[in-house]
Design a protein around this motif. Structure first.
Motif, mmCIF file in Angstrom:
data_model
loop_
_atom_site.group_PDB
_atom_site.id
_atom_site.type_symbol
_atom_site.label_atom_id
_atom_site.label_comp_id
_atom_site.label_asym_id
_atom_site.label_seq_id
_atom_site.Cartn_x
_atom_site.Cartn_y
_atom_site.Cartn_z
ATOM 1 N N ALA A 147 -6.543 5.341 -4.271
ATOM 2 C CA ALA A 147 -5.099 5.236 -4.101
ATOM 3 C C ALA A 147 -4.577 6.098 -2.715
ATOM 4 C CB ALA A 147 -4.587 5.909 -5.269
ATOM 5 N N LEU A 148 -5.239 7.061 -2.347
ATOM 6 C CA LEU A 148 -4.872 7.854 -1.121
ATOM 7 C C LEU A 148 -5.043 6.961 -0.221
ATOM 8 C CD1 LEU A 148 -6.207 11.520 -1.939
ATOM 9 C CD2 LEU A 148 -3.614 10.960 -1.529
ATOM 10 N N LEU A 149 -6.029 6.012 0.032
ATOM 11 C CA LEU A 149 -6.185 5.051 1.115
ATOM 12 C C LEU A 149 -5.015 4.179 1.511
ATOM 13 C CD1 LEU A 149 -10.095 4.427 0.891
ATOM 14 C CD2 LEU A 149 -8.847 6.075 2.130
ATOM 15 N N THR A 150 -4.219 4.159 0.653
ATOM 16 C CA THR A 150 -2.931 3.157 0.936
ATOM 17 C C THR A 150 -1.879 3.905 1.472
ATOM 18 O OG1 THR A 150 -1.717 3.883 -1.363
ATOM 19 C CG2 THR A 150 -3.300 2.112 -1.402
ATOM 20 N N ASP A 256 -0.937 14.849 -6.709
ATOM 21 C CA ASP A 256 -0.443 14.963 -7.982
ATOM 22 C C ASP A 256 0.262 14.000 -8.913
ATOM 23 O OD1 ASP A 256 0.191 17.628 -9.907
ATOM 24 O OD2 ASP A 256 2.066 16.377 -9.930
ATOM 25 N N HIS A 257 0.804 13.108 -7.983
ATOM 26 C CA HIS A 257 1.646 11.960 -8.630
ATOM 27 C C HIS A 257 0.358 11.148 -9.069
ATOM 28 C CE1 HIS A 257 3.872 8.085 -9.004
ATOM 29 N NE2 HIS A 257 3.136 7.744 -8.043
ATOM 30 N N TYR A 258 -0.669 10.756 -8.392
ATOM 31 C CA TYR A 258 -1.515 9.728 -8.735
ATOM 32 C C TYR A 258 -2.423 10.570 -10.167
ATOM 33 C CZ TYR A 258 -0.838 7.240 -4.384
ATOM 34 O OH TYR A 258 -0.375 6.596 -3.209
ATOM 35 N N ALA A 259 -2.329 11.485 -9.940
ATOM 36 C CA ALA A 259 -3.441 12.051 -11.212
ATOM 37 C C ALA A 259 -2.502 11.838 -12.527
ATOM 38 C CB ALA A 259 -3.510 13.700 -11.009
ATOM 39 N N GLU A 267 -1.539 2.242 -13.724
ATOM 40 C CA GLU A 267 -2.565 1.680 -12.773
ATOM 41 C C GLU A 267 -1.875 2.461 -11.556
ATOM 42 O OE1 GLU A 267 -3.971 -2.478 -10.741
ATOM 43 O OE2 GLU A 267 -2.235 -2.633 -12.113
ATOM 44 N N ILE A 268 -2.934 2.710 -10.684
ATOM 45 C CA ILE A 268 -2.376 3.364 -9.321
ATOM 46 C C ILE A 268 -3.143 2.270 -8.442
ATOM 47 C CG2 ILE A 268 -2.366 5.595 -10.147
ATOM 48 C CD1 ILE A 268 -5.276 6.188 -8.828
ATOM 49 N N PRO A 269 -2.509 2.323 -6.941
ATOM 50 C CA PRO A 269 -2.685 1.503 -6.177
ATOM 51 C C PRO A 269 -3.920 1.409 -5.371
ATOM 52 C CG PRO A 269 -1.185 3.089 -5.174
ATOM 53 C CD PRO A 269 -1.359 3.444 -6.633
ATOM 54 N N THR A 270 -4.279 0.280 -4.956
ATOM 55 C CA THR A 270 -5.626 0.364 -4.071
ATOM 56 C C THR A 270 -5.433 -0.620 -2.991
ATOM 57 O OG1 THR A 270 -6.489 -1.554 -5.468
ATOM 58 C CG2 THR A 270 -7.089 0.709 -6.077
ATOM 59 N N LEU A 271 -6.369 -0.503 -1.938
ATOM 60 C CA LEU A 271 -6.315 -1.480 -0.556
ATOM 61 C C LEU A 271 -7.604 -1.992 -0.516
ATOM 62 C CD1 LEU A 271 -4.283 0.182 2.235
ATOM 63 C CD2 LEU A 271 -3.713 -2.066 0.712
ATOM 64 N N PRO A 272 -7.785 -3.195 -0.147
ATOM 65 C CA PRO A 272 -9.245 -3.771 0.199
ATOM 66 C C PRO A 272 -9.778 -3.105 1.408
ATOM 67 C CG PRO A 272 -7.803 -5.462 -0.011
ATOM 68 C CD PRO A 272 -6.823 -4.256 -0.031
#
Length: 384
Positions: A147-150, A256-259, A267-272
């Motif tokens: 998620a952080l990679l977004t 903290d938000h994603y946790a 669901e939390i975001p992702t990127l290819p």
């Protein structure tokens, strides 16, 4: 590979500082002496090069707690360096120092890195800001890394402070990002779905002699198993404490938000991977003018617009974490310009002088805030 348990969303910060000669504005190879004089003082660490001192915080609940430690650490360094006519400054690179002239700390690990990587290992005249955030459960680490990679390369743009390299204007906002990824285990992270995959990856690297320990994997965002944290390493070194607070608060709130989203079963975001790599390059090249890919569907947006939206979304998180003012510093940077933009403006205002840029870096460190280009006078020795 064991992962130490931490309290969720505790935070620690590492800040790499340059030792700058007050007369020449070049780097001084004095870290071994400085650190020896500071034995017993908290918050001071050696780094790979003898022109660098790393100031670190303890583990805290808030960004403000970390900043108190970093301020104490920098004051300790100054008391030692002032009599030596050495100043401290910070940025992702030094504007004109020659990478090939820099000496490496007397340490087997660093010596082997340079021996193995040769030319590129000798180019690692780089300075960063690293933010650790703690986790209460290991199963959160890899999803949150994804998620952080977004948003990681939005952070890279925001913190970009290395437009010059060895006396050259690179036309990159963060040349540090481009140089550092030349190391074989640096750059954009691998995205794994299960901890066992990360363990197998680590075993494979050890078996093939690529690494001896996992901490030799120097991704822009990486798990730090020994500390029980995720370490966000993507940011150039912040030139002043105000910008450091903003970067740290943004990282703290995002994790903290994603946790919280994971804890709530959302669901939390992702990127290819290919979007992540493209964002890294666009961010390094264009900085705050970058149009980055913001979601897995390929939608794009100017980095500053995404950051403004992100800050608004994270305001309730900042309230909970006690960093509302620090997070608002992101908006201040968007309004006044990122560090690389200020450094370019200083150089332009002084006929291309890079001495003037170093003078500006030194002043921002003292003032603990960004300064306009006109605040810096040209160095009396002329242009470099």
């Amino acid at each position: 590979m064991e992962f130490a348990q931490s309290q969720q969303s505790t935070i620690g910060i590492e800040w790499e500082l340059q030792l700058v000669d007050k007369d020449s504005n070049d780097l001084r190879q004095a870290a071994a002496f400085v650190i020896d004089q500071l034995k017993g003082k908290p918050f001071i660490q050696k780094e790979m090069l003898l022109n660098t001192v790393e100031v670190t915080s303890g583990v805290h609940q808030t960004v403000a707690g970390c900043i108190g430690d970093l301020r104490e650490g920098t004051e300790s360094v100054r008391r030692t360096t002032d009599p030596l006519r050495i100043d401290i400054a910070a940025a992702g690179s030094h504007p004109f120092a020659n990478p090939m002239y820099q000496r490496v700390t007397d340490n087997d690990r660093y010596a082997e890195l340079v021996n193995r990587t040769q030319y590129w290992g000798r180019q690692m005249l780089l300075f960063g800001t690293h933010v650790h955030v703690g986790f209460d459960r290991r199963d959160k680490v890899l999803p949150i890394l994804k998620a952080l990679l977004t948003r990681a390369y939005h952070i890279q743009s925001l913190s970009a402070s290395s437009p010059f390299w060895a006396g050259n204007r690179t036309n990159y906002a963060s040349n540090r990002a481009m140089v550092f990824q030349q190391l074989p285990t640096a750059g954009t992270p691998r995205q794994f779905d299960a901890w066992e995959e990360l363990e197998q990856y680590t075993r494979d690297l050890r078996k093939t002699g690529t690494i001896e320990e996992f901490n030799e994997v120097r991704w822009d965002v990486r798990p730090s198993p020994g500390w029980g944290t995720i370490e966000v390493r993507v940011a150039d070194a912040s030139p002043n404490l105000m910008e450091l607070k903003a970067v740290a608060a943004l990282v703290h709130c995002l994790v903290d938000h994603y946790a919280a989203e994971l804890d709530g079963g959302r669901e939390i975001p992702t990127l290819p991977d290919w979007y992540v790599s493209e964002n890294k390059w666009r961010s390094a090249r264009y900085g705050m003018d970058a149009v980055l890919i913001k979601d897995r569907h390929g939608n794009e947006q100017l980095v500053g617009e995404t950051l403004r939206e992100t800050v608004m979304e994270l305001e309730p998180v900042a309230e909970r974490l006690g960093c509302v003012q620090e997070l608002a510093g992101v908006l201040d940077i968007l309004d006044t310009g990122a560090a690389y933009q200020r450094f370019l403006a200083v150089s332009d205002a002084h006929g291309g002088s890079l001495d003037a840029v170093v003078e500006h870096m030194r002043e921002e460190m003292k003032e603990e805030r960004p300064l306009p280009a006109e605040a810096t006078q040209n160095h009396p020795d002329g242009l470099r």
